[in-house]
Design a protein around this motif. Structure first.
Motif, mmCIF file in Angstrom:
data_model
loop_
_atom_site.group_PDB
_atom_site.id
_atom_site.type_symbol
_atom_site.label_atom_id
_atom_site.label_comp_id
_atom_site.label_asym_id
_atom_site.label_seq_id
_atom_site.Cartn_x
_atom_site.Cartn_y
_atom_site.Cartn_z
ATOM 1 N N GLN A 155 0.824 -1.207 0.000
ATOM 2 C CA GLN A 155 0.000 0.000 0.000
ATOM 3 C C GLN A 155 0.862 1.263 0.000
ATOM 4 O O GLN A 155 0.595 2.219 -0.730
ATOM 5 C CB GLN A 155 -0.950 0.002 1.199
ATOM 6 N N ALA A 156 1.931 1.261 0.791
ATOM 7 C CA ALA A 156 2.821 2.428 0.848
ATOM 8 C C ALA A 156 3.488 2.669 -0.502
ATOM 9 O O ALA A 156 3.623 3.827 -0.936
ATOM 10 C CB ALA A 156 3.873 2.227 1.941
ATOM 11 N N ILE A 157 3.900 1.611 -1.165
ATOM 12 C CA ILE A 157 4.537 1.753 -2.484
ATOM 13 C C ILE A 157 3.530 2.274 -3.498
ATOM 14 O O ILE A 157 3.844 3.166 -4.300
ATOM 15 C CB ILE A 157 5.179 0.428 -2.927
ATOM 16 N N ARG A 158 2.306 1.738 -3.465
ATOM 17 C CA ARG A 158 1.271 2.224 -4.383
ATOM 18 C C ARG A 158 1.021 3.723 -4.166
ATOM 19 O O ARG A 158 0.885 4.476 -5.141
ATOM 20 C CB ARG A 158 -0.013 1.429 -4.199
ATOM 21 N N LEU A 159 0.963 4.143 -2.910
ATOM 22 C CA LEU A 159 0.751 5.569 -2.624
ATOM 23 C C LEU A 159 1.947 6.408 -3.084
ATOM 24 O O LEU A 159 1.761 7.483 -3.667
ATOM 25 C CB LEU A 159 0.507 5.772 -1.130
ATOM 26 N N ALA A 160 3.140 5.940 -2.830
ATOM 27 C CA ALA A 160 4.345 6.691 -3.219
ATOM 28 C C ALA A 160 4.461 6.827 -4.732
ATOM 29 O O ALA A 160 4.972 7.833 -5.231
ATOM 30 C CB ALA A 160 5.590 6.007 -2.659
ATOM 31 N N LEU A 161 3.985 5.824 -5.457
ATOM 32 C CA LEU A 161 4.121 5.829 -6.921
ATOM 33 C C LEU A 161 2.856 6.291 -7.643
ATOM 34 O O LEU A 161 2.797 6.243 -8.875
ATOM 35 C CB LEU A 161 4.527 4.435 -7.410
ATOM 36 N N ARG A 162 1.856 6.740 -6.872
ATOM 37 C CA ARG A 162 0.611 7.209 -7.485
ATOM 38 C C ARG A 162 0.915 8.328 -8.470
ATOM 39 O O ARG A 162 1.654 9.267 -8.170
ATOM 40 C CB ARG A 162 -0.336 7.694 -6.393
ATOM 41 N N GLY A 163 0.380 8.199 -9.658
ATOM 42 C CA GLY A 163 0.617 9.189 -10.704
ATOM 43 C C GLY A 163 1.902 8.957 -11.488
ATOM 44 O O GLY A 163 2.125 9.560 -12.522
ATOM 45 N N VAL A 164 2.764 8.071 -10.971
ATOM 46 C CA VAL A 164 4.037 7.757 -11.626
ATOM 47 C C VAL A 164 3.975 6.372 -12.269
ATOM 48 O O VAL A 164 4.451 6.166 -13.375
ATOM 49 C CB VAL A 164 5.205 7.796 -10.606
ATOM 50 N N ALA A 165 3.355 5.429 -11.538
ATOM 51 C CA ALA A 165 3.351 4.045 -12.009
ATOM 52 C C ALA A 165 2.127 3.294 -11.523
ATOM 53 O O ALA A 165 1.608 3.552 -10.438
ATOM 54 C CB ALA A 165 4.611 3.328 -11.532
ATOM 55 N N GLU A 166 1.692 2.372 -12.341
ATOM 56 C CA GLU A 166 0.659 1.410 -11.971
ATOM 57 C C GLU A 166 1.403 0.211 -11.394
ATOM 58 O O GLU A 166 2.335 -0.297 -12.019
ATOM 59 C CB GLU A 166 -0.125 1.005 -13.214
ATOM 60 N N VAL A 167 1.022 -0.239 -10.213
ATOM 61 C CA VAL A 167 1.732 -1.312 -9.518
ATOM 62 C C VAL A 167 0.880 -2.573 -9.515
ATOM 63 O O VAL A 167 -0.258 -2.552 -9.053
ATOM 64 C CB VAL A 167 2.063 -0.899 -8.066
ATOM 65 N N GLU A 168 1.444 -3.649 -10.035
ATOM 66 C CA GLU A 168 0.801 -4.960 -9.946
ATOM 67 C C GLU A 168 1.590 -5.771 -8.928
ATOM 68 O O GLU A 168 2.775 -6.046 -9.129
ATOM 69 C CB GLU A 168 0.781 -5.680 -11.290
#
Length: 180
Positions: free
Chosen positions: A18-31
């Motif tokens: 969840q932290a990685i998804r938030l940090a990369l929001r707008g930069v990358a889609e995380v699977e």
């Protein structure tokens, strides 16, 4: 505006995902995958721009061997995919081994979000260059093939030479040539 990147994340901690998804929001889609064993053999790594990989997948693991094994697996499927390692239990030896096996970067948890974003940007650019062939000269391809063969043969020169279709003296010459 830069296009949204697609990142493969292999991490067993839901809070970290969840932290990685938030940090990369707008930069990358995380699977995200919780367990590397869950990665399907039919999963196309070419659809990812980079990978973020935890070093340990169980609370009792701290030596990083599981993550190192996943590097080998990912590199055998797609040698061009840049891999950024993530771990709480960092050390120089494990970082060096991860880099030798093909990781492009190494981040300690907890990370700074700006450092994570920068590592992802660098990794995706590296993947793009490698896939385009710009970073892979014939020399680089040969060096990479020798490194992979040596890793798979666990340093056994005879086995690595056989896997590459070379004689031992020919492999020794190439190892010297590439400074391996």
């Amino acid at each position: 505006m830069e296009p949204l990147r697609r990142i493969l994340l292999i991490e067993d901690d839901a809070a970290v995902v969840q932290a990685i998804r938030l940090a990369l929001r707008g930069v990358a889609e995380v699977e995200a995958f919780v367990d590397p064993a869950a990665l399907s053999t039919s999963l196309s790594l070419e659809s990812f721009d980079a990978a973020l990989l935890d070093m340990n997948f169980r609370p009792d693991q701290r030596n990083g061997s599981a993550g190192l094994d996943v590097i080998d697996r990912l590199r055998s499927i797609d040698p061009a995919l840049a891999i950024v390692m993530l771990t709480v239990f960092g050390g120089v030896a494990i970082a060096v081994e991860a880099l030798k096996r093909g990781a492009s970067d190494f981040l300690l948890k907890p990370w700074r979000n700006d450092r994570l974003v920068e590592a992802v940007r660098i990794a995706t650019a590296l993947t793009a260059r490698q896939r385009a062939g710009a970073a892979m000269s014939l020399e680089a391809i040969e060096r990479h093939a020798i490194m992979r063969a040596l890793a798979r043969a666990e340093g056994n020169i005879s086995h690595a030479a056989a896997a590459l279709g070379l004689t031992r003296p020919a492999l020794y010459r190439r190892i010297e040539k590439h400074g391996l």
